[in-house]
Design an enzyme around this catalytic site. Structure first.
Site, short mmCIF file in Angstrom:
data_model
loop_
_atom_site.label_atom_id
_atom_site.label_comp_id
_atom_site.label_asym_id
_atom_site.label_seq_id
_atom_site.Cartn_x
_atom_site.Cartn_y
_atom_site.Cartn_z
N LYS A 194 28.74 -38.52 -18.60
CA LYS A 194 28.27 -37.57 -18.06
C LYS A 194 28.58 -37.52 -17.14
O LYS A 194 28.19 -37.96 -15.80
CB LYS A 194 26.82 -36.87 -18.26
CG LYS A 194 26.73 -35.36 -18.71
CD LYS A 194 27.37 -34.85 -18.83
CE LYS A 194 27.74 -33.08 -18.48
NZ LYS A 194 29.00 -32.38 -19.23
N SER A 395 31.75 -28.91 -22.91
CA SER A 395 30.24 -28.98 -22.19
C SER A 395 29.44 -28.28 -22.57
O SER A 395 29.84 -27.94 -23.70
CB SER A 395 30.02 -29.57 -20.75
OG SER A 395 29.03 -29.53 -20.17
#
Length: 603
Positions: A194, A395
């Site tokens: 991430k 996401s």
């Protein structure tokens, strides 16, 4: 004195007459523009559809105003909708009097590599009709060359060049600047891949981020090379060698011909003669040209018979409100509450037999993402739901895609990025240590003023532990959501999650998508699941009238607001995003985010 009153009266009358005439002129012009806008285009025999590859292409067309061309604005900032382009190419294919397409190269920007791929696929399909495509440019940027490579013939100006160098680039890492300013970013996240937070917390790319970027950029580049090589009848290896061995933008135009990147070097008058020859026109004959606006007004040969399949477009950042979207820099967005309400209406609409949810988003607010996902799940209980992924569905974009009965993605779609984070700036080093400002007060409980402590406190270890627990819970929720939607175990999702971004061709192998295919493929699947043979599509949400953009709405910026944002963005250039990021973090510090790192817009 009498003379003064005469002059004053004459001035007032003059102003009144001027205002009246201007008002009359405005009304006449408005009626003319509305009539022109609504009139259907009659296609003349031997016509050419001209596509100017300039400006930018987004998922869907935005409503400009009839005054844009008059003011030199070229529509909404010179942007085109992919939906309009695909529709017009299909019309050109169906129209007997349209003999070919002329691609005029320029500085065209795409919101994602998959957008360029979809445009090229539509042009490739157009050629199945036996009609021709010719491309010409003073300069081909890389993505526009990829699109133009589908043409029967590619021509270049004698002093032109081609930008052919591979995909990639460098991003800004702001930690060094923030250290000097006394600003420190505090992070709570789950997912080693991430990478959104890294631009604020590191001075360079992490190994994990480098790994995932290398994988998906290499995949997209190899896909482009394969298609260009097939169209130009050259080897993939030779094309890749060109990009490795020299800076093609600095090459001599003869080298482009030798490398088979183009067919011939031409001047503008020569390309006109080439088009006339294809149309079998005499030297002095004019060329019947159809612009994108013209083609939009050509009546479609498709019939709106049968049952209705809804296509709902969800593109841009996922936000909690329109107000938050404006604070984040504007642009089109997916508003949680609004989208969820739209989906509830579609679920209850008995005329709609199935829904295709078209997603093109790198994510955003986890709260808004969950609102939308919940509404989609309820919709799926009533009718088939198929997701069609555009440029990206990563996401939060994947969060809202996961409930579907079936997921389609384009080969170069970017997806996955299953992970969440919280990112909060701490200004104590700047405000207290450098500027000497201190804070004191009274609270009834330990964490009464935790928001201020997070931004201005020196030791936030305990608060950040609570936030990390909150983020851990959110990630587990994300895993459970994908696990339920994709019929996988949470452990399986975690192994391919951790915030990692996947190219759709790889996502197919790990069951994040069901099939590679277009929006049309998704519509066909939705009809199949709904068990309807005759059907037509209807696009949602509806586009408002251009005049609505001038009218203030609750929690929504006006046309002029979006213009101002565009001007600020143009002025700041590459500094726009990092500067806006600090502002976003201050205004949205309590929200957890399910968002990809970067804009993958390509030229």
């Amino acid at each position: 004195m009498k003379q003064f009153f005469k002059m004053t009266l004459a001035t007032i009358c003059g102003i009144a007459i001027f205002i009246t005439l201007m008002g009359l002129f405005f009304v006449i012009s408005l009626v003319g523009m509305l009539a022109s806008d609504s009139a259907s285009t009659k296609v003349k025999d031997n016509s050419v559809f001209v596509i100017k590859m300039d400006g930018s292409i987004n998922e869907r067309s935005e409503e400009g105003t009839p005054f844009d061309s008059f003011l030199g604005m070229g529509g909404m900032g010179g942007s085109m909708g992919l939906d309009n382009l695909l529709e017009c190419i299909q019309k050109a294919k169906d129209e007997e009097d349209v003999k070919g397409i002329y691609l005029e190269g320029g500085s065209l920007s795409f919101d994602a590599p998959a957008t360029a791929q979809q445009l090229r696929d539509a042009l490739k399909d157009f050629k199945k009709s036996g009609k021709w495509i010719v491309a010409y440019a003073d300069m081909y940027y890389q993505a526009t060359y990829y699109v133009a490579s589908v043409a029967d013939k590619i021509y270049l100006n004698d002093h032109g060049n081609i930008d052919f160098k591979g995909l990639g680039g460098k991003g800004e890492y702001m930690k060094g600047l923030y250290d000097k300013l006394g600003i420190k970013y505090q992070v709570a996240k789950v997912g080693k891949y991430k990478s959104y937070v890294e631009s604020n917390t590191l001075t360079g790319m992490s190994d994990y981020d480098r790994e995932q970027r290398t994988a998906y950029l290499t995949g997209i580049w190899n896909y482009w090379l394969k298609e260009i090589a097939e169209a130009r009848k050259v080897k993939v290896e030779d094309l890749n060698q060109l990009a490795n061995d020299s800076i093609m933008a600095f090459a001599d135009t003869k080298d482009y011909v030798t490398a088979k990147l183009i067919d011939k070097v031409m001047f503008p008058e020569e390309i006109k003669a080439e088009i006339k020859e294809r149309l079998k026109l005499d030297k002095d004959d004019g060329i019947n040209q159809l612009t994108l606006s013209d083609m939009l007004n050509v009546k479609s040969k498709k019939k709106n018979d049968g049952e209705k399949i809804a296509v709902y477009y969800a593109y841009g950042s996922i936000v909690d409100s329109e107000t938050m979207n404006l604070l984040n820099g504007g642009g089109h967005s997916i508003v949680g509450r609004t989208t969820a309400e739209d989906l509830r209406k579609l679920a209850d609409d008995e005329d709609v037999k199935a829904v295709v949810f078209r997603v093109n988003s790198g994510g955003g607010s986890a709260v808004a993402s969950e609102q939308i996902r919940h509404a989609l799940k309820l919709l799926k209980d009533k009718k088939p739901l198929v997701v069609s992924m555009g440029g990206m569905a990563a996401s939060g974009g994947y969060w809202i895609s996961s409930p579907a009965n079936y997921i389609f993605a384009e080969p170069t779609t970017i997806t996955g990025s299953i992970g969440i984070f919280g990112l909060i700036p701490n200004f104590s080093g700047l405000v207290t240590d450098k500027l000497g400002v201190t804070f004191d007060g009274v609270t009834t409980n330990k964490f009464t003023d935790y928001e201020t402590d997070l931004i201005l406190g020196k030791d936030n270890t305990e608060i950040m532990k609570h936030m990390q627990t909150y983020i851990d819970h959110g990630y587990q929720q994300f895993l459970d959501i994908v696990s339920e939607g994709r019929s996988m175990k949470p452990e399986q999702v975690d192994s391919i999650g951790q915030g990692r971004v996947w190219l759709a061709t790889d996502a197919l192998n790990i069951k994040l998508v069901d099939k590679l295919g277009s929006l049309d493929d998704a519509v066909k699947k939705a009809a199949e699941l709904a068990k309807v043979k005759e059907y037509h599509t209807a696009a949602y949400p509806g586009k408002g009238s251009w005049i609505d953009s001038f009218l203030p709405k609750e929690n929504k910026g006006t046309y002029l607001d979006s213009r101002l944002q565009a001007e600020i963005k143009a002025l700041l250039g590459d500094l726009y995003e990092p500067l806006m990021e600090i502002r976003n973090d201050l205004q949205n510090n309590s929200r957890i985010q399910a968002r990809m790192l970067d804009d993958v817009r390509v030229k």
